[in-house]
Design an enzyme around this catalytic site. Structure first.
Site, PDB file in Angstrom:
ATOM      1  CG  ASP A 104      -0.246  -0.217   2.560  1.00 11.27           C
ATOM      2  OD1 ASP A 104      -0.850  -0.831   3.458  1.00 11.27           O
ATOM      3  OD2 ASP A 104       0.925   0.215   2.682  1.00 11.27           O
ATOM      4  CG  HIS A 119       4.271 -10.116  -0.233  1.00 13.59           C
ATOM      5  ND1 HIS A 119       3.423 -10.394   0.815  1.00 13.59           N
ATOM      6  CD2 HIS A 119       5.185 -11.121  -0.225  1.00 13.59           C
ATOM      7  CE1 HIS A 119       3.796 -11.523   1.416  1.00 13.59           C
ATOM      8  NE2 HIS A 119       4.870 -11.971   0.801  1.00 13.59           N
ATOM      9  CB  ALA A 231      -0.300  -1.249  14.739  1.00 13.98           C
TER      10      ALA A 231
HETATM   11  N1  APR Z   1      -3.093  -3.531  15.241  1.00 12.65           N
HETATM   12  C1  APR Z   1      -2.254  -4.605  15.365  1.00 12.65           C
HETATM   13  N2  APR Z   1      -2.470  -5.800  14.759  1.00 12.65           N
HETATM   14  C2  APR Z   1      -3.574  -5.898  13.981  1.00 12.65           C
HETATM   15  C3  APR Z   1      -4.483  -4.821  13.797  1.00 12.65           C
HETATM   16  C4  APR Z   1      -4.206  -3.603  14.471  1.00 12.65           C
HETATM   17  N3  APR Z   1      -5.008  -2.534  14.372  1.00 12.65           N
HETATM   18  N4  APR Z   1      -5.486  -5.254  12.986  1.00 12.65           N
HETATM   19  C5  APR Z   1      -5.205  -6.536  12.667  1.00 12.65           C
HETATM   20  N5  APR Z   1      -4.058  -6.926  13.267  1.00 12.65           N
HETATM   21  C6  APR Z   1      -3.383  -8.222  13.171  1.00 12.65           C
HETATM   22  C7  APR Z   1      -4.314  -9.405  13.097  1.00 12.65           C
HETATM   23  O1  APR Z   1      -4.660  -9.833  14.410  1.00 12.65           O
HETATM   24  C8  APR Z   1      -3.451 -10.432  12.362  1.00 12.65           C
HETATM   25  O2  APR Z   1      -2.659 -11.186  13.264  1.00 12.65           O
HETATM   26  O3  APR Z   1      -2.648  -8.239  11.963  1.00 12.65           O
HETATM   27  C9  APR Z   1      -2.537  -9.576  11.494  1.00 12.65           C
HETATM   28  C10 APR Z   1      -2.903  -9.594  10.035  1.00 12.65           C
HETATM   29  O4  APR Z   1      -2.699 -10.897   9.547  1.00 12.65           O
HETATM   30  P1  APR Z   1      -3.087 -11.231   8.016  1.00 12.65           P
HETATM   31  O5  APR Z   1      -4.441 -10.723   7.740  1.00 12.65           O
HETATM   32  O6  APR Z   1      -2.778 -12.682   7.813  1.00 12.65           O
HETATM   33  O7  APR Z   1      -2.082 -10.325   7.160  1.00 12.65           O
HETATM   34  P2  APR Z   1      -0.561 -10.611   6.849  1.00 12.65           P
HETATM   35  O8  APR Z   1       0.096 -11.323   7.979  1.00 12.65           O
HETATM   36  O9  APR Z   1       0.051  -9.337   6.403  1.00 12.65           O
HETATM   37  O10 APR Z   1      -0.659 -11.601   5.575  1.00 12.65           O
HETATM   38  C11 APR Z   1       0.543 -11.960   4.971  1.00 12.65           C
HETATM   39  O11 APR Z   1      -0.683 -13.065   3.207  1.00 12.65           O
HETATM   40  O12 APR Z   1      -2.406 -13.163   1.742  1.00 12.65           O
HETATM   41  C12 APR Z   1      -1.074 -12.850   1.870  1.00 12.65           C
HETATM   42  O13 APR Z   1       0.079 -11.392   0.452  1.00 12.65           O
HETATM   43  C13 APR Z   1      -0.804 -11.412   1.532  1.00 12.65           C
HETATM   44  O14 APR Z   1       0.956 -10.017   2.416  1.00 12.65           O
HETATM   45  C14 APR Z   1      -0.136 -10.861   2.771  1.00 12.65           C
HETATM   46  C15 APR Z   1       0.330 -12.113   3.490  1.00 12.65           C
END
Ligand code: APR
Length: 248
Positions: A104, A119, A231
């Site tokens: 993003d 990514h 966060a």
């Molecule tokens: N503050 C802190 N943590 C948060 C918040 C917040 N406001 N909102 C959500 N989270 C946490 C969630 O609890 C979760 O553990 O962020 C994490 C997001 O996890 P995912 O949705 O799995 O995202 P991510 O880990 O970035 O995914 C990795 O998967 O699908 C692929 O390419 C995509 O880059 C992505 C990769």
């Protein structure tokens, strides 16, 4: 000062090389849903159908239905206090790089200079047929976006089934192998090879500081300091604590 925040701040101040690993959770408070939380992107779109390079090659129009939703959300998003806090740590000489899974561009817009995009980045597009590249701005609002050669363009993000950019992977691994403190913010840490990095940092004795709303697969055996919460709040608290301890 909260005890865990103080411990994390001391670890950052004592470290000669600190990294931040970030995932979609750091951008949720900027209005971009994450992937695996309730209501996340994979709740509405099956990643096998919409996020693999094979699905893009066989049906790009369908994949652009999801990509359009993502693009319009990212367009409206602005960096939040967590992105800005990491940029402040970098400016203070206390954070070497951000290694992000996010596409993003919010770390850069939040002021971070050294950002490794594991990514890719959604701010440019490439034609898989003739290799022409376009800035996102040139194709904004065109869904699906077409190349002048007539084919549908693909955003420069890594789909499932595609390789991680070699330079990003190599530099990330080198940094993770020499860091002394590692911030892991807003990631479920279920996707490889990104999730190798925390384990590599742990292996070389780094202090692992995890910021998340929930416990993850890392929490019980990799994480040294868990800051449970949003966060924006945890990063702001950490930066404030670092400033306070630094001034003593
Ligand atoms: N503050 C802190 N943590 C948060 C918040 C917040 N406001 N909102 C959500 N989270 C946490 C969630 O609890 C979760 O553990 O962020 C994490 C997001 O996890 P995912 O949705 O799995 O995202 P991510 O880990 O970035 O995914 C990795 O998967 O699908 C692929 O390419 C995509 O880059 C992505 C990769």
């Amino acid at each position: 000062m909260d005890e865990s925040i103080e411990k994390a701040a001391r670890a950052v101040l004592d470290s000669n090389l600190t990294l931040a690993l970030t995932g979609a959770g750091i951008s949720v408070e900027s209005g971009i849903p994450d992937f695996r939380s309730k209501g996340g992107l994979w709740d509405r779109y099956d990643p096998d159908e919409y996020a693999s390079i094979y699905s893009f090659q066989s049906n790009p129009e369908k994949v652009w239905q999801m990509l359009r939703e993502m693009e319009e959300t990212v367009d409206k998003a602005r960096p939040n206090a967590a992105h800005i806090g990491l940029a402040e740590l970098e400016a203070m000489g206390l954070l070497k790089s951000v290694i992000t899974q996010n596409v993003d561009n919010l770390h850069q817009e939040g002021g971070s200079k050294d950002v490794i995009e594991y990514h890719g980045n959604s701010r440019s597009l490439t034609c898989l047929w003739c290799n022409r590249r376009y800035d996102y701005a040139q194709k904004k609002g065109e869904y699906p976006p077409y190349c002048e050669c007539g084919r549908i363009l693909k955003p420069d993000v890594v789909f499932f089934g595609e390789a991680i950019p070699m330079a990003a992977m190599t530099r990330s691994y080198e940094l993770a192998s020499s860091c002394q403190a590692l911030l892991i913010i807003g990631t479920s840490a279920v996707v490889s090879p990104f999730n190798v990095l925390p384990r590599q940092a742990k292996q070389v004795g780094a202090t692992i500081i995890e910021i998340n709303l929930e416990r993850t697969v890392l929490t019980d055996h990799i994480t040294d300091i868990l800051l449970l919460g949003k966060a924006t709040e945890m990063v702001s608290g950490l930066v404030a604590a670092v400033r306070e301890l630094k001034s003593l």
